[in-house]
Design an enzyme around this catalytic site. Sequence first.
Site, PDB file in Angstrom:
ATOM      1  N   LYS A 180      -2.170   2.490  14.799  1.00 26.55           N
ATOM      2  CA  LYS A 180      -0.850   2.123  14.441  1.00 26.55           C
ATOM      3  C   LYS A 180       0.302   2.632  15.379  1.00 26.55           C
ATOM      4  O   LYS A 180       0.614   1.769  16.172  1.00 26.55           O
ATOM      5  CB  LYS A 180      -0.479   2.485  13.001  1.00 26.55           C
ATOM      6  CG  LYS A 180      -1.387   2.252  11.786  1.00 26.55           C
ATOM      7  CD  LYS A 180      -1.299   2.792  10.716  1.00 26.55           C
ATOM      8  CE  LYS A 180      -2.381   2.431   9.605  1.00 26.55           C
ATOM      9  NZ  LYS A 180      -2.482   0.900   9.477  1.00 26.55           N
TER      10      LYS A 180
ATOM     11  N   TRP B 103      -3.392   3.886  -0.552  1.00 26.73           N
ATOM     12  CA  TRP B 103      -3.895   4.554   0.079  1.00 26.73           C
ATOM     13  C   TRP B 103      -4.165   6.014  -0.470  1.00 26.73           C
ATOM     14  O   TRP B 103      -5.098   6.716  -0.423  1.00 26.73           O
ATOM     15  CB  TRP B 103      -3.479   4.773   1.584  1.00 26.73           C
ATOM     16  CG  TRP B 103      -3.635   3.599   2.414  1.00 26.73           C
ATOM     17  CD1 TRP B 103      -2.690   2.459   2.969  1.00 26.73           C
ATOM     18  CD2 TRP B 103      -4.681   3.044   2.846  1.00 26.73           C
ATOM     19  NE1 TRP B 103      -3.067   1.472   3.510  1.00 26.73           N
ATOM     20  CE2 TRP B 103      -4.468   1.739   3.367  1.00 26.73           C
ATOM     21  CE3 TRP B 103      -5.979   3.525   2.927  1.00 26.73           C
ATOM     22  CZ2 TRP B 103      -5.390   1.143   4.193  1.00 26.73           C
ATOM     23  CZ3 TRP B 103      -7.021   2.709   3.394  1.00 26.73           C
ATOM     24  CH2 TRP B 103      -6.890   1.458   4.126  1.00 26.73           C
TER      25      TRP B 103
ATOM     26  N   ASP C 154      -1.331  12.668   5.089  1.00 28.90           N
ATOM     27  CA  ASP C 154      -1.899  11.238   5.774  1.00 28.90           C
ATOM     28  C   ASP C 154      -0.883  10.772   6.518  1.00 28.90           C
ATOM     29  O   ASP C 154      -0.144   9.679   5.869  1.00 28.90           O
ATOM     30  CB  ASP C 154      -2.617  10.473   4.683  1.00 28.90           C
ATOM     31  CG  ASP C 154      -3.135   9.201   5.293  1.00 28.90           C
ATOM     32  OD1 ASP C 154      -2.961   8.783   6.447  1.00 28.90           O
ATOM     33  OD2 ASP C 154      -3.760   8.208   4.675  1.00 28.90           O
TER      34      ASP C 154
END
Length: 361
Positions: free
Chosen positions: A197, A103, A173
């Site tokens: 999530k 990511w 993030d």
Amino acid sequence: MSKRLFNFCAGPAALPEAVLQRAQAELLDWQGKGLSVMEMSHRSDEFVAIAQQAEQDLRELLVIPDNYKVLFLQGGASQQFAQIPLNLMPEGGSADYIDTGIWSRKAIDEASRFGNVNVAGSAKAYDYFAIPGQNEWQLSADAAYVHYCPNETIGGLEFNWVPQTGDVPLVADMSSTILSRPIDVSRCGMIYAGAQKNIGPSGLVVVIVREDLLGRARASCPTMLDYAVAAQNDSMYNTPPTFAWYLSGLIFQWLKEQGGLDAVKRINDAKQKALYSAIDGSELYNNPINVADRSWMNIPFRLADDRLDKPFLAGAEERGLLNLKGHRSVGGMRASIYNAVPQAAVDALVAYMAEFEQQHG
């Protein structure tokens, strides 16, 4: 009535059963109004109240300072990979990025389209099994911001510390770690997190941004991607994903009912310790991540013999243990144990792992 199974999916992830039941009860007739939240005008008094309550509850959970705006946006965390440089990196400017996994690299690749990206630190030298200490980083003096991913969902690598960046804004993030325990929001200039999530269903991204960072968007930044425009319009410049916003608000209420993030931290700590203990005490399973850098939320593990992967997954499915297959880029197994995954799920997984090892070890 269908039986709820244990879901270890990395995202879209498990949602609290109590929240789903409440949403089900309100689906056709929200609080006696004769219509669903999905059918409401986003500008109605009813939905504006839902949105405001969601923001207030999130502010209380994370103890967000007053000089930060909370935005409920679309496009997921991946859209933020472009939106951040468009808003925070001036034309011809640069930013520092820390590479700790897939990511992070996606964010780096996208930001490189808009300016100079300095990869100031990388876990590549450690095969992405450990996080380089800040003493190994090469931060720039003129960076517009420093970007990092506190928890890499796929690799299972997590910072247990917050980088020190001085006057340079730190951008985080937090898609797969937000709301798992208390954080100090003031350490960051900006935090962003895809919802699917620990926040709610997919379709939403939450951005927490310090007010002094608003109004810096370059002239070429599309109106829809300008944080200042979103802030000025209370995240309703256009029609937002109203149902995802509503469900996220229910989850914030549920988290407060659990005792807030201090209580959630204790629960999550017990879950991750139980699973890592099972892995470390085994001869069949292993987790390659440096112990100090292990993720609480996403726990990858491999079997000593890859040929056992399919029977392991088949047996897990039979026992109602779902979505344990590792990401296609790394293989193996991965158990994502977000807030809505109960201790009972982890206990069931640990028991199955022991049973499987006894049969195949």
